[in-house]
Scaffold this motif. Structure first.
Motif, PDB file in Angstrom:
ATOM      1  N   MET A  95      42.626  49.405  37.854  1.00 38.07           N
ATOM      2  CA  MET A  95      43.314  48.325  38.558  1.00 38.07           C
ATOM      3  C   MET A  95      44.317  47.662  37.606  1.00 38.07           C
ATOM      4  O   MET A  95      43.994  47.396  36.445  1.00 38.07           O
ATOM      5  N   LYS A  96      45.523  47.425  38.084  1.00 37.22           N
ATOM      6  CA  LYS A  96      46.522  46.726  37.282  1.00 37.22           C
ATOM      7  C   LYS A  96      46.455  45.230  37.619  1.00 37.22           C
ATOM      8  O   LYS A  96      46.635  44.840  38.769  1.00 37.22           O
ATOM      9  N   VAL A  97      46.178  44.426  36.596  1.00 37.75           N
ATOM     10  CA  VAL A  97      45.978  42.994  36.787  1.00 37.75           C
ATOM     11  C   VAL A  97      46.957  42.219  35.907  1.00 37.75           C
ATOM     12  O   VAL A  97      47.040  42.456  34.695  1.00 37.75           O
ATOM     13  N   VAL A  98      47.689  41.298  36.510  1.00 40.01           N
ATOM     14  CA  VAL A  98      48.529  40.363  35.760  1.00 40.01           C
ATOM     15  C   VAL A  98      47.704  39.114  35.501  1.00 40.01           C
ATOM     16  O   VAL A  98      47.215  38.486  36.434  1.00 40.01           O
ATOM     17  N   LEU A  99      47.542  38.763  34.229  1.00 35.42           N
ATOM     18  CA  LEU A  99      46.708  37.634  33.835  1.00 35.42           C
ATOM     19  C   LEU A  99      47.559  36.553  33.205  1.00 35.42           C
ATOM     20  O   LEU A  99      48.088  36.726  32.096  1.00 35.42           O
ATOM     21  N   TYR A 100      47.713  35.432  33.895  1.00 31.45           N
ATOM     22  CA  TYR A 100      48.432  34.277  33.354  1.00 31.45           C
ATOM     23  C   TYR A 100      47.469  33.398  32.559  1.00 31.45           C
ATOM     24  O   TYR A 100      46.315  33.229  32.925  1.00 31.45           O
ATOM     25  N   GLY A 101      47.987  32.834  31.456  1.00 25.59           N
ATOM     26  CA  GLY A 101      47.132  32.021  30.600  1.00 25.59           C
ATOM     27  C   GLY A 101      46.195  32.870  29.768  1.00 25.59           C
ATOM     28  O   GLY A 101      45.071  32.466  29.464  1.00 25.59           O
ATOM     29  N   ALA A 102      46.658  34.039  29.371  1.00 28.39           N
ATOM     30  CA  ALA A 102      45.791  35.034  28.738  1.00 28.39           C
ATOM     31  C   ALA A 102      45.315  34.642  27.344  1.00 28.39           C
ATOM     32  O   ALA A 102      44.389  35.263  26.814  1.00 28.39           O
ATOM     33  N   THR A 103      45.919  33.632  26.733  1.00 24.87           N
ATOM     34  CA  THR A 103      45.505  33.221  25.388  1.00 24.87           C
ATOM     35  C   THR A 103      44.613  31.979  25.408  1.00 24.87           C
ATOM     36  O   THR A 103      44.157  31.540  24.356  1.00 24.87           O
ATOM     37  N   GLY A 104      44.360  31.415  26.591  1.00 24.80           N
ATOM     38  CA  GLY A 104      43.568  30.192  26.692  1.00 24.80           C
ATOM     39  C   GLY A 104      42.076  30.450  26.602  1.00 24.80           C
ATOM     40  O   GLY A 104      41.616  31.588  26.445  1.00 24.80           O
ATOM     41  N   ALA A 127      61.335  33.577  40.687  1.00 26.35           N
ATOM     42  CA  ALA A 127      61.846  34.945  40.618  1.00 26.35           C
ATOM     43  C   ALA A 127      61.225  35.703  39.451  1.00 26.35           C
ATOM     44  O   ALA A 127      60.912  36.901  39.571  1.00 26.35           O
ATOM     45  N   ARG A 128      61.027  35.040  38.333  1.00 26.48           N
ATOM     46  CA  ARG A 128      60.423  35.703  37.173  1.00 26.48           C
ATOM     47  C   ARG A 128      58.954  36.044  37.466  1.00 26.48           C
ATOM     48  O   ARG A 128      58.479  37.114  37.093  1.00 26.48           O
ATOM     49  N   ILE A 129      58.245  35.128  38.112  1.00 28.78           N
ATOM     50  CA  ILE A 129      56.856  35.406  38.491  1.00 28.78           C
ATOM     51  C   ILE A 129      56.803  36.621  39.408  1.00 28.78           C
ATOM     52  O   ILE A 129      55.993  37.538  39.218  1.00 28.78           O
ATOM     53  N   ALA A 130      57.678  36.636  40.421  1.00 27.10           N
ATOM     54  CA  ALA A 130      57.700  37.731  41.388  1.00 27.10           C
ATOM     55  C   ALA A 130      57.977  39.067  40.705  1.00 27.10           C
ATOM     56  O   ALA A 130      57.374  40.096  41.044  1.00 27.10           O
ATOM     57  N   ALA A 131      58.882  39.068  39.720  1.00 28.36           N
ATOM     58  CA  ALA A 131      59.202  40.300  39.005  1.00 28.36           C
ATOM     59  C   ALA A 131      58.022  40.770  38.159  1.00 28.36           C
ATOM     60  O   ALA A 131      57.750  41.971  38.066  1.00 28.36           O
ATOM     61  N   THR A 132      57.306  39.824  37.561  1.00 25.68           N
ATOM     62  CA  THR A 132      56.177  40.175  36.693  1.00 25.68           C
ATOM     63  C   THR A 132      55.019  40.763  37.492  1.00 25.68           C
ATOM     64  O   THR A 132      54.359  41.711  37.052  1.00 25.68           O
ATOM     65  N   VAL A 133      54.756  40.221  38.673  1.00 23.35           N
ATOM     66  CA  VAL A 133      53.588  40.654  39.455  1.00 23.35           C
ATOM     67  C   VAL A 133      53.872  41.865  40.339  1.00 23.35           C
ATOM     68  O   VAL A 133      52.935  42.446  40.900  1.00 23.35           O
ATOM     69  N   LYS A 134      55.132  42.263  40.441  1.00 22.12           N
ATOM     70  CA  LYS A 134      55.472  43.392  41.292  1.00 22.12           C
ATOM     71  C   LYS A 134      54.741  44.647  40.830  1.00 22.12           C
ATOM     72  O   LYS A 134      54.748  45.003  39.660  1.00 22.12           O
ATOM     73  N   GLY A 135      54.058  45.316  41.759  1.00 24.01           N
ATOM     74  CA  GLY A 135      53.342  46.536  41.442  1.00 24.01           C
ATOM     75  C   GLY A 135      51.922  46.327  40.962  1.00 24.01           C
ATOM     76  O   GLY A 135      51.186  47.305  40.751  1.00 24.01           O
ATOM     77  N   ALA A 136      51.506  45.078  40.804  1.00 30.86           N
ATOM     78  CA  ALA A 136      50.133  44.791  40.372  1.00 30.86           C
ATOM     79  C   ALA A 136      49.181  44.873  41.556  1.00 30.86           C
ATOM     80  O   ALA A 136      49.574  44.714  42.716  1.00 30.86           O
ATOM     81  N   ASP A 137      47.912  45.121  41.268  1.00 30.56           N
ATOM     82  CA  ASP A 137      46.872  45.098  42.298  1.00 30.56           C
ATOM     83  C   ASP A 137      46.319  43.699  42.509  1.00 30.56           C
ATOM     84  O   ASP A 137      45.844  43.364  43.595  1.00 30.56           O
ATOM     85  N   ALA A 138      46.361  42.888  41.454  1.00 32.84           N
ATOM     86  CA  ALA A 138      45.844  41.524  41.539  1.00 32.84           C
ATOM     87  C   ALA A 138      46.481  40.673  40.457  1.00 32.84           C
ATOM     88  O   ALA A 138      46.964  41.176  39.438  1.00 32.84           O
ATOM     89  N   VAL A 139      46.468  39.369  40.705  1.00 32.91           N
ATOM     90  CA  VAL A 139      46.973  38.381  39.750  1.00 32.91           C
ATOM     91  C   VAL A 139      45.860  37.385  39.494  1.00 32.91           C
ATOM     92  O   VAL A 139      45.231  36.896  40.433  1.00 32.91           O
ATOM     93  N   VAL A 140      45.610  37.075  38.227  1.00 34.78           N
ATOM     94  CA  VAL A 140      44.644  36.045  37.857  1.00 34.78           C
ATOM     95  C   VAL A 140      45.403  34.922  37.171  1.00 34.78           C
ATOM     96  O   VAL A 140      46.142  35.160  36.205  1.00 34.78           O
ATOM     97  N   GLU A 188      34.378  39.917  41.129  1.00 34.50           N
ATOM     98  CA  GLU A 188      35.048  39.570  42.383  1.00 34.50           C
ATOM     99  C   GLU A 188      36.329  40.383  42.564  1.00 34.50           C
ATOM    100  O   GLU A 188      36.668  40.780  43.685  1.00 34.50           O
ATOM    101  N   LEU A 189      37.028  40.641  41.483  1.00 36.04           N
ATOM    102  CA  LEU A 189      38.221  41.484  41.560  1.00 36.04           C
ATOM    103  C   LEU A 189      37.856  42.898  42.002  1.00 36.04           C
ATOM    104  O   LEU A 189      38.528  43.493  42.845  1.00 36.04           O
TER     105      LEU A 189
END
Length: 207
Positions: free
Chosen positions: A1-10, A52-65, A192-193
């Motif tokens: 699964m391809k997952v975009v993770l925001y806040g990955a260093t927190g 627009a930047r968010i949309a470009a980053t998540v394009k093609g992902a299966d899920a966003v966290v 859950e993912l």
């Protein structure tokens, strides 16, 4: 699964990143400062300020966290971030969004949230109020969202794999202690993912 993770260093994001990679998922790790991300992880620098930047980053992902944490002196930034994430994920076929949320919107008695109970320490009221408003935005949206509320005390600890899940009521033990480790929270989020059970809904965790 391809997952975009925001806040990955927190605090929560780094544990979620570890859990995702340990299970073999492909992760795009997004942070304001990517210098501390582990080698081998696809890193993207972003502050969640542009739809627009968010949309470009998540394009093609299966899920966003979203493990985004707002600054303590301006907690309402999480509201704007949630609005932009919703806007970026409002196209047909967009990936699912799981949000690392807050606990204070959970009920401690029928119809009474922790935030409304008067028992929440004053220093937590601002962030609790902001998170509750962000949850309302998700509920009003048309996207595929899940809001994952931790226990009242959400702290570093052990990865035990032993915890309880619920929906809208704060989970506490027989001593009224509501607690979950960041590590066990990460297990439940990735579970859950992998096996969705709470789409367009909130759920919670505790010992």
């Amino acid at each position: 699964m391809k997952v975009v993770l925001y806040g990955a260093t927190g605090k929560s994001g780094s544990r979620i990143l570890t859990e995702l990679t340990s299970r073999g998922h492909q992760v795009v790790a997004v942070a304001r400062n990517t210098a501390s991300l582990p080698a081998g992880v696809e890193a993207v620098q972003d502050d969640l300020s542009d739809v627009a930047r968010i949309a470009a980053t998540v394009k093609g992902a299966d899920a966003v966290v979203s493990a985004y944490a707002p600054p303590q002196d301006d907690t309402d930034q999480v509201i704007g971030v949630t609005e932009r994430q919703v806007a970026a994920l409002s196209y047909p076929g967009s990936p699912r969004l799981i949000v690392v949320g807050g606990a204070a919107s959970l009920e401690v008695a029928p119809g009474v949230t922790l935030l409304a109970s008067g028992h929440l320490p004053q220093e937590w009221v601002a962030i609790a109020s902001s998170h509750a408003k962000a949850l309302d935005l998700l509920k009003a949206s048309s996207i595929d969202w899940t809001y994952f509320s931790p226990a009242a005390f959400f702290v570093p600890g052990e990865r035990t794999g032993k915890f309880r899940l619920g929906t809208d009521t704060l989970i506490a033990d027989e001593k009224h202690d509501s607690r979950i480790s960041l590590e066990d929270y990460a297990i439940a989020l990735v579970d859950e993912l992998e096996t969705p059970k709470h789409r367009r809904a909130r759920f919670t965790i505790g010992y």
